[in-house]
Write a protein that holds these residues in place. Structure first.
Motif, PDB file in Angstrom:
ATOM      1  N   ASP A   1      -1.536  -5.246   0.133  1.00  0.00           N
ATOM      2  CA  ASP A   1      -0.938  -6.511  -0.307  1.00  0.00           C
ATOM      3  C   ASP A   1       0.091  -6.238  -1.397  1.00  0.00           C
ATOM      4  OD1 ASP A   1      -2.890  -5.789  -2.169  1.00  0.00           O
ATOM      5  OD2 ASP A   1      -3.226  -7.871  -2.796  1.00  0.00           O
TER       6      ASP A   1
ATOM      7  N   ASP B   1      -0.470  -1.872  -8.411  1.00  0.00           N
ATOM      8  CA  ASP B   1      -1.160  -0.630  -8.019  1.00  0.00           C
ATOM      9  C   ASP B   1      -0.929  -0.276  -6.549  1.00  0.00           C
ATOM     10  OD1 ASP B   1      -2.767  -2.824  -7.324  1.00  0.00           O
ATOM     11  OD2 ASP B   1      -4.639  -1.687  -7.529  1.00  0.00           O
ATOM     12  N   ASP B   2      -0.624  -1.269  -5.716  1.00  0.00           N
ATOM     13  CA  ASP B   2      -0.320  -0.969  -4.309  1.00  0.00           C
ATOM     14  C   ASP B   2       0.889  -0.039  -4.175  1.00  0.00           C
ATOM     15  OD1 ASP B   2      -1.593  -3.819  -4.396  1.00  0.00           O
ATOM     16  OD2 ASP B   2      -1.866  -3.144  -2.317  1.00  0.00           O
TER      17      ASP B   2
ATOM     18  N   VAL C   1      -6.501  -2.082   0.886  1.00  0.00           N
ATOM     19  CA  VAL C   1      -6.429  -2.292  -0.562  1.00  0.00           C
ATOM     20  C   VAL C   1      -5.947  -3.692  -0.931  1.00  0.00           C
ATOM     21  CG1 VAL C   1      -6.192   0.169  -1.083  1.00  0.00           C
ATOM     22  CG2 VAL C   1      -4.144  -1.200  -0.649  1.00  0.00           C
ATOM     23  N   GLY C   2      -6.230  -4.653  -0.071  1.00  0.00           N
ATOM     24  CA  GLY C   2      -5.869  -6.036  -0.370  1.00  0.00           C
ATOM     25  C   GLY C   2      -6.859  -6.961   0.312  1.00  0.00           C
TER      26      GLY C   2
END
Ligand SMILES: [Ca+2]
Length: 339
Positions: A30, A36-37, A148-149
């Protein structure tokens, strides 16, 4: 001579994976919500440049069209404009927030810092449809998925029906092709007490994921990335031409500098690619459930498919150093010398 060449390559990569055994990865992100993505994405590109990873595709779980342009531009910045992209249509978090539009619109000496050539107008497929296509083309039990979202694309994948890419439904396809799901989501110790953000964004999807996903899952809880802060000195000093490097431009827009950001998504990438390197400890096997308020609960179960990461105090320094080196692509960061 041949022996020496072999020795050279076997010692060169950080995870010592021969090029023809690069780990096939699907990255579900996301980008646009937290910074951090972007750092996690750069880690993956650096792993790929080292020959350790083959990024099969990137699926976007933030439902804002400009994120497609940003991710495409970021792929091109890393000379990988050919990576297939997928998108969660009618998904969550449509707000643009700041760093995606500002980075896309930034001009340095009249030049842009990202040069996207794809947008939603270019027939970007549904994330789960792309995931189906990519999984179908891979060897059995080979693919590592890093999520990761919000888990919108993953729920749609699990609930998908057979299509032109595979005669298998989503559950069957994942079971056949995926080796590991490394997911940033949940909270697994007593340091904090609230429902974790990724889980809350699409709560129904999170419940489906932890209830039905048919392979091993390793979750990085909120507490792990919170214990490993990315040093601002690295952003300021480790990147060539940082004034126009899209990672640095975005990081500086996301919050007023200087700040050290939690490495939530980065921990899921590190574990996914180097699970045996000892950067983290692992919980015993068990079952993670998500309750109706979004709290995550872990119950030890013999032979269970779920585990979560643990970062013991004595490993924090080395693990953070590895994360920084993997983001920067350098062996030594300035943060250890520049205060
Ligand atoms: Ca994220």
């Amino acid at each position: 001579m041949f022996v020496w060449i072999l020795l050279f390559f076997s010692c060169g990569g950080s995870v010592n994976t021969p090029k023809n055994q690069a780990i096939p990865v699907i990255f579900d992100t996301d980008v646009g919500n937290d910074i951090d993505d972007v750092l996690a994405l750069q880690m993956l590109f650096n792993y790929e440049k080292e020959g350790n990873v083959n990024i099969l595709g990137i699926t976007i779980s933030k439902s804002n069209p400009r994120v497609v342009e940003y991710v495409d531009g970021y792929c091109r910045f890393n000379e990988r404009g050919d990576i297939p992209l997928g998108y969660a249509y009618n998904g969550v978090n449509p707000e643009p927030y700041q760093y995606v539009p500002i980075t896309l619109d930034t001009l340095v000496n009249g030049e842009k810092v990202l040069f996207p050539q794809r947008s939603l107008a270019n027939n970007i497929p549904e994330g789960y449809v792309l995931q189906r296509q990519l999984l179908a083309g891979q060897p059995d039990h080979s693919v590592v998925m890093i999520v990761v979202g919000p888990q919108t694309n993953i729920r749609r994948l699990l609930e998908s029906e057979p299509d032109e890419h595979s005669d298998l439904n989503g559950m069957e396809l994942v079971s056949k092709k995926v080796r590991l799901l490394s997911v940033m989501g949940g909270l697994y110790n007593d340091d904090f007490d609230f429902p974790e953000w990724n889980i809350l964004q699409d709560l129904a999807a999170s419940k489906v994921l932890f209830d039905k996903w048919p392979t091993d899952i390793v979750a990085s809880g909120f507490e792990v990335g919170s214990a490993l802060l990315y040093p601002h000195q690295s952003i300021l000093h480790d990147f060539t031409d940082d004034h126009k490097h899209p990672l640095c431009v975005s990081y500086k827009v996301y919050q007023p500098m200087p700040y050290d950001r939690q490495t939530w998504d980065l921990t899921s990438v590190l574990y996914a690619i180097e699970p045996d390197a000892g950067y983290f400890d692992l919980s015993e096997r068990g079952k993670i459930t998500i309750d109706k308020k979004g709290y995550s609960h872990f119950e030890a179960v013999s032979g269970g498919r779920h585990r979560y990461l643990v970062i013991p105090e004595q490993k924090k320094k080395e693990t953070r150093k590895k994360i920084v080196n993997q983001v920067t692509g350098k062996d030594q960061s300035t943060y250890e010398t520049v205060k």
